[in-house]
Design a protein around this motif. Structure first.
Motif, PDB file in Angstrom:
ATOM      1  N   GLN A 263       0.820  -1.180  -0.125  1.00  0.00           N
ATOM      2  CA  GLN A 263      -0.069  -0.148   0.055  1.00  0.00           C
ATOM      3  C   GLN A 263       0.772   1.227   0.119  1.00  0.00           C
ATOM      4  OE1 GLN A 263      -2.821   0.854   3.221  1.00  0.00           O
ATOM      5  NE2 GLN A 263      -4.090   0.224   1.696  1.00  0.00           N
ATOM      6  N   CYS A 264       0.589   2.254  -0.925  1.00  0.00           N
ATOM      7  CA  CYS A 264       1.224   3.263  -0.988  1.00  0.00           C
ATOM      8  C   CYS A 264       1.879   3.888   0.443  1.00  0.00           C
ATOM      9  CB  CYS A 264       0.538   4.294  -1.965  1.00  0.00           C
ATOM     10  SG  CYS A 264       1.581   5.908  -2.365  1.00  0.00           S
ATOM     11  N   LEU A 265       2.989   4.354   0.612  1.00  0.00           N
ATOM     12  CA  LEU A 265       3.439   4.755   1.923  1.00  0.00           C
ATOM     13  C   LEU A 265       3.196   6.303   1.617  1.00  0.00           C
ATOM     14  CD1 LEU A 265       6.794   2.782   2.197  1.00  0.00           C
ATOM     15  CD2 LEU A 265       4.648   2.252   3.317  1.00  0.00           C
ATOM     16  N   ILE A 266       3.094   6.869   0.676  1.00  0.00           N
ATOM     17  CA  ILE A 266       2.777   8.383   0.503  1.00  0.00           C
ATOM     18  C   ILE A 266       1.418   8.842   0.908  1.00  0.00           C
ATOM     19  CG2 ILE A 266       3.263  10.545  -0.976  1.00  0.00           C
ATOM     20  CD1 ILE A 266       5.774   8.943  -0.845  1.00  0.00           C
ATOM     21  N   CYS A 267       0.450   7.858   0.444  1.00  0.00           N
ATOM     22  CA  CYS A 267      -0.939   8.570   0.652  1.00  0.00           C
ATOM     23  C   CYS A 267      -1.670   7.527   1.412  1.00  0.00           C
ATOM     24  CB  CYS A 267      -1.669   8.466  -0.769  1.00  0.00           C
ATOM     25  SG  CYS A 267      -1.631   6.894  -1.604  1.00  0.00           S
ATOM     26  N   GLN A 268      -1.009   6.285   1.888  1.00  0.00           N
ATOM     27  CA  GLN A 268      -1.565   5.212   2.867  1.00  0.00           C
ATOM     28  C   GLN A 268      -2.919   4.856   2.078  1.00  0.00           C
ATOM     29  OE1 GLN A 268      -0.161   7.705   4.891  1.00  0.00           O
ATOM     30  NE2 GLN A 268       1.185   6.130   5.310  1.00  0.00           N
ATOM     31  N   GLY A 271      -4.646   7.279  -2.722  1.00  0.00           N
ATOM     32  CA  GLY A 271      -4.288   7.623  -4.208  1.00  0.00           C
ATOM     33  C   GLY A 271      -3.565   8.927  -4.380  1.00  0.00           C
ATOM     34  N   CYS A 272      -2.440   8.792  -5.170  1.00  0.00           N
ATOM     35  CA  CYS A 272      -1.648  10.033  -5.130  1.00  0.00           C
ATOM     36  C   CYS A 272      -0.841   9.681  -6.391  1.00  0.00           C
ATOM     37  CB  CYS A 272      -0.769  10.059  -4.122  1.00  0.00           C
ATOM     38  SG  CYS A 272       0.588   8.860  -3.858  1.00  0.00           S
ATOM     39  N   PRO A 273       0.046  10.887  -6.856  1.00  0.00           N
ATOM     40  CA  PRO A 273       0.776  10.628  -8.192  1.00  0.00           C
ATOM     41  C   PRO A 273       1.899   9.390  -8.215  1.00  0.00           C
ATOM     42  CG  PRO A 273       0.604  12.973  -7.577  1.00  0.00           C
ATOM     43  CD  PRO A 273       0.188  12.281  -6.217  1.00  0.00           C
TER      44      PRO A 273
HETATM   45 ZN    ZN Z   1      -0.064   7.168  -3.314  1.00  0.00          ZN
END
Ligand code: ZN
Lengths: 342, 762
Positions: A263-268, A271-273
């Motif tokens: 799972q994206c560590l930036i947006c948890q 959804g993000c770029p």
């Molecule tokens: Zn993300």
């Protein structure tokens, strides 16, 4: 007569002691008056001529004078010593903000650092660390991994072919084969190292990069074990709890094969770029070791099973330090590399 | 590979999964979806329109038209198409669609656009605006609808020949969605084969099936067919070719249509090409073939390269009236080899190299007949199916126990009913009794993809969803792993180097010929890359120095001084054997100013910390070394490396010294941990000796001579300093004496001293 002489000497010397300006003058006075052959010693020599009564009186006077003068001398001497010390200390003023001479701490390449960190993690989980050659046989790199000649999967890995009939390994997976033969089952091994793909280099593509192959073979190793293990490991690598998911992925040396996403560590996951709005980032291929691969490694697939995975060290380094140009890693530019001195 | 949602939906009974979600479902259960995008959403808004008037705008190629759009009323539109004229039926795009806006063109208002087939996304046709033979203004463009295109990563389809067509992917989606897949009819009318087929090598061509048609009309396909092909990235050409492409995209079966009138003789031969045989192909190229290629030939020679591309002369053209339609099956690896060698990858070869299903040929022909009858009115089948088939050995049914499947997945509550339902939905034949399964594999999965019970673990696992497994810690014994000493050593060495101020660089394992030549490294000692794609990748390095030299010159521009190192492998050719890979250290000390001595002594000191007890001995300099500053480094009488300064001609600015050590040797020769030596109980005595020496005498030599002459009481002989005065050069040394059992007497010390003086001739 002698008493007068003595008191005059004492008074005069006291005055001289008070008047000296240097430690040397003071020492000269000490030698002259209190030394072994000094004037007080002379006086005591003369005492022999005196009567016992007088001798007692003069002796007391002599001792008193000696004590007085020594006290005065010591006081002055201490004063001079202290002055000399404080003058020295004053002279020894130092600018500690000036730079230190000599070489500072060098830095380990960021790939060395991340590799060491991950190796330690695996060793703590009972894995051994193996090494394989950069130049591999076609058999170990492909055939033994269930990728026979003319298999379309060979297209996935643009290969550098060599004049000696061998190739530059396209992945660290050949060390699986070497490891199985060397260690025998059950086994837990990793093999970090340099791998090669024959492709054009740009900011996000390199022909030379680093992978870490991992393999666990034991009785009853399942997909559920693989998921647990990867989640534990990746949480340790990223130093936070990560959520993983498996989805089908095709790699001939595993069956079933997976792409593991975190799972994206930036947006948890929102959804993000970075995750292209999907909430997930593709991280590594893994799977249960294909029975053909086990067999070629001398292990009976009916008795043992295992999982294997390939971690991209170069990718991890780039993620960790937000490096936006992969070429920096093998560019040898010290302006870049010295930033990793921790 | 692009998939059309509408096309998939046509194959599934009652698909309710919305287009937006289908990509994610396929990603999680089947293959990686790279993107989902709307295609042809504008067909909701674009209408058929009649051009009422068309007047040229003076001085331009444009015309101002008045157009009856039905739904949007009569509009004034500026149009530049050569075929724009009053009376025709064309397509009107209202403002807001396809980037069209209300605009002024050459001062004339234009409210919308008249569009070409290309602009509409129907085909590549852009010669003029589209024309319709019939239709009412305001009606939707016939046969064209909005669609959703799902793009799947080809790499994730490598093992799935069936997923190179919509029907196969529809089977997956149907299984995921729990809906039935609509079957495809395979019936063909019986009849005598209309062509004779001869297969010379059944391994290379297990099956060749063909149908012959007459009364063919070659014309553009209906718009629905054109749009559909266009939407999945195939160019519409004509109705006949479009049908073959449509079926390739639907059933994954590449097909080829020949102009039957241009085939010579009544027989089709599938054979290996002769050496040097030529084949003029559809793409205008003529390929020179060899026996590695399989060809389809008639009496006159090759009419196609099997599985790769059709021939040029027999291609379908405007005058074609009879066709031979081929659906064949070829050996995957051979097709892949041939297409790689011809450097020609086609939609057909890409599919054949994935091991297509030979059962599919007749299905595709039957479907083609049905489709041709729609797109070429009046077309007639001549005779019946021509079909030569050498079936592949059948894949034996696969047996496994439910318990085994549970253990592999790590899902103890998996039921036999679940397994049966999943495998059945994917068209496997399932027989199960008391948890013992026997599974037969459908033909399209049997060519290579599925043959082991492990392959079925994947089928069951992905359909259950890996997210539905409960992660569990593996039960493994606690053992201290055996660690190879080399890794531990190299890690310690790296720490030692960085602690002393050296920064680590990584260089490529490649050097180019010029780099090797510059350092005098014999080119023939290198392993050569036979297919480098970039310059600088021709050779594998036999020395770290070429790239280190580059590092020096690159960094010399930025730094007054620096220290760096690389630990990497030298790769030395050993004929056909795997080369020898020797780990080396190359450490650099660089200064822009100074006399260079500090660099060399710094590296000598460093060598002493890496290989305690090592000595250096002057050596003949190599071409790239400073002629008077090169030495070998020796440990226990063995050369372990080299210390030198780069020749000034090698370094653009400054002075660079290098320490190059063979780490295999250093490791082998390092002192093993030994026994403790008790501390000396009696005091030692020392005296200094000053030795006059020649201008270029080596301290090492004088030291060695002294050591030889000092006798058994000497504990240590140490260099103190070098002195140069009017009377010449001299060196001073300190000799320390002692005995384990007593304090030496003054006489003993004097005796040693005199002995040393006379030994040295002083
Ligand atoms: Zn993300």
């Amino acid at each position: 007569m002698i008493e007068t002489q003595l008191s005059e000497l004492a008074a005069a010397t006291e005055a001289r002691i008070a008047a000296v300006t240097t430690a040397e003058e003071l020492e000269a006075i000490r030698v002259e008056v209190l030394g072994r052959k000094g004037r007080l010693a002379e006086v005591s020599k003369d005492m022999g001529k005196l009567s016992p009564e007088q001798r007692g009186v003069v002796g007391k006077l002599l001792n008193a004078a000696k004590q007085t003068l020594e006290t005065a001398l010591t006081a002055r001497k201490t004063a001079f010593d202290e002055a000399a010390l404080s003058a020295r200390l004053e002279r020894e003023w130092l600018d500690l903000t000036a730079p230190a001479a000599g070489a500072g701490l060098g830095s380990l390449h960021p790939l060395t650092q991340i590799q060491a960190e991950i190796e330690d993690l695996f060793v703590s989980l009972g894995f051994t660390v193996l090494d394989g050659p950069e130049v591999e046989t076609e058999f170990n790199n492909f055939d033994a991994l269930n990728i026979p000649p003319d298999h379309p999967a060979r297209d996935m890995q643009d290969t550098f072919w060599l004049s000696n009939g061998h190739l530059l390994r396209t992945h660290t997976s050949p060390v699986q084969v070497r490891g199985m033969k060397k260690l025998g089952p059950p086994l837990r091994m990793i093999a970090p190292g340099r791998v090669f793909r024959n492709e054009e280099v740009d900011a996000s593509h390199e022909h030379t990069f680093y992978q870490l192959e991992g393999m666990m073979v034991d009785k009853d190793v399942s997909v559920a074990h693989l998921i647990y293990f990867m989640k534990t490991l990746l949480s340790a690598i990223f130093k936070r709890d990560v959520t993983v998911r498996l989805r089908p992925g095709y790699f001939p040396f595993v069956e079933p094969g997976f792409e593991l996403d975190i799972q994206c560590l930036i947006c948890q996951g929102a959804g993000c770029p970075v995750c292209k709005q999907s909430g997930w980032v593709e991280l590594l291929p893994c799977g249960l070791v294909h029975p053909n691969v086990l067999r070629l490694g001398g292990i009976d697939p009916e008795e043992y099973s295992g999982f294997a995975f390939g971690l991209g060290l170069t990718r991890l380094v780039m993620m960790r330090y937000a490096i936006d140009d992969i070429r920096q890693l093998q560019g040898g530019d010290l302006r870049f590399l010295t930033q990793f001195a921790f | 590979m692009k998939f059309s949602y509408n096309w998939l939906a046509e194959h599934i009974d009652g698909l309710t999964v919305p287009p937006a979600e289908i990509g994610k479902l396929i990603t999680m259960k089947t293959a990686e979806c790279e993107g989902v995008e709307a295609h042809g959403a504008h067909f909701e808004h674009v209408v058929v329109a009649r051009v009422l008037t068309s007047e040229p705008i003076a001085g331009t190629h444009l015309a101002v038209t008045s157009v009856d759009t039905g739904r949007y009323g009569v509009k004034q539109v500026v149009c530049g198409a050569p075929n724009c004229r009053a009376g025709i039926l064309t397509a009107y795009v209202p403002p807001g669609q396809l980037g069209v806006t209300t605009a002024k063109l050459r001062g004339v208002d234009s409210d919308g656009m008249l569009a070409s087939a290309k602009e509409l996304g129907i085909s590549a046709e852009d010669e003029g605006i589209i024309e319709f033979a019939a239709g009412e203004p305001g009606a939707a463009i016939p046969g064209c609808t909005g669609d959703t295109i799902v793009e799947i990563d080809n790499k994730s389809l490598t093992h799935r020949p069936d997923l190179w067509g919509h029907h196969g992917m529809a089977r997956e989606v149907a299984a995921i969605a729990g809906r039935p897949l609509k079957p495809i009819a395979v019936e063909l009318p019986a009849g005598e084969p209309a062509v004779e087929i001869e297969i010379r090598d059944a391994k290379l061509c297990p099956r060749f099936s063909a149908l012959r048609f007459e009364n063919v009309t070659v014309q553009p396909s209906p718009l629905w067919l054109q749009q559909r092909l266009e939407s999945v990235g195939l160019n519409p050409i004509n109705n006949i070719v479009d049908v073959t492409n449509y079926l390739m995209a639907e059933l994954a079966q590449p097909m080829h249509a020949y102009d039957a009138a241009k085939l010579q003789g009544g027989r089709i031969i599938v054979r290996v090409a002769e050496e040097g045989e030529l084949c003029p192909a559809l793409n205008g190229q003529t390929y020179t073939l060899d026996p590695g290629n399989l060809v389809i030939a008639d009496a006159g020679g090759p009419v196609g390269i099997a599985g790769v591309i059709g021939g040029g002369p027999s291609a379908i053209g405007e005058g074609t009236t009879t066709i031979l339609l081929e659906a064949a099956n070829f050996h995957a690896a051979s097709i892949r080899r041939a297409s790689t060698k011809l450097k020609l990858r086609t939609d057909a070869s890409m599919r054949f190299e994935k091991s297509q299903d030979p059962e599919n040929t007749v299905r595709a022909l039957a479907r083609a007949k049905w489709l041709l009858e729609q797109v070429s009115p009046g077309i007639r089948l001549v005779g019946g199916l021509a079909d030569v088939y050498y079936p592949l050995p059948a894949v034996a049914p696969i047996s496994f126990d439910l318990v085994w499947m549970r253990r592999k997945l790590g899902k103890p509550d998996l039921t036999a009913a679940e397994v049966t339902a999943i495998l059945t939905s994917l068209a496997f034949g399932v027989a199960e009794a008391e948890g013992r399964f026997t599974v037969t594999v459908p033909s399209w999965r049997a060519t290579k993809d599925v043959s082991l019970k492990d392959d079925l673990v994947e089928e069951v696992g992905r359909m259950i969803g890996y997210g539905n497994l409960t992660p569990a810690p593996p039960l493994v014994p606690s053992v201290v792993p055996p660690l190879p000493p080399e890794r531990t050593y190299l890690r310690g060495l790296r720490q030692l180097l960085t602690a002393q101020g050296y920064t680590e660089v990584y260089n490529y394992s490649f050097v180019n010929e010029a780099q090797a030549a510059e350092l005098g490294l014999p080119i023939e000692d290198h392993v050569r890359v036979v297919n480098p794609i970039a310059q600088g990748q021709e050779l594998l390095r036999t020395s770290l120095l070429p790239n280190i030299k580059r590092n020096i010159n690159d960094n010399a521009r930025e730094f007054e001084s620096f220290r760096c190192f690389e630990i990497g492998r030298e790769i030395h050719a050993r004929g056909r054997e795997l080369p020898e890979e020797i780990p080396h250290l190359a450490a650099v000390s660089f200064e822009r100013h100074g006399d260079g001595a500090a660099n060399l002594f710094e590296l000598k000191r460093l060598a002493g910390t890496i290989a305690p007890g090592c000595t250096v001995e002057p050596a003949e300099a190599r071409g790239f070394e400073h002629p008077n500053r090169a030495a070998i480094v020796i440990l226990r009488n063995e050369a372990i490396g080299r210390l030198f300064e780069f020749h000034p001609s090698m370094v653009e600015t400054g002075l660079a010294a290098v320490l190059d050590l063979d780490l295999t040797k250093v490791q082998a020769l390092r002192t093993a941990a030994g026994k403790y030596q008790p501390l000396r109980r009696f005091p030692t005595s020392a005296f200094d000796v000053t030795v006059p020496v020649a201008e270029r005498e080596l301290a090492g030599n004088v030291l060695a001579r002294l050591r030889e002459g000092v006798g058994p009481l000497a504990l240590d002989v140490r260099y103190l300093y070098d002195y140069k005065g009017d009377s010449g050069r001299s060196m001073s040394f300190r000799i320390t004496l002692g005995a384990a059992d007593r304090t030496l007497t003054g006489e003993e010390v004097t005796a040693v001293r005199s002995q040393v003086m006379s030994w040295m001739g002083l």
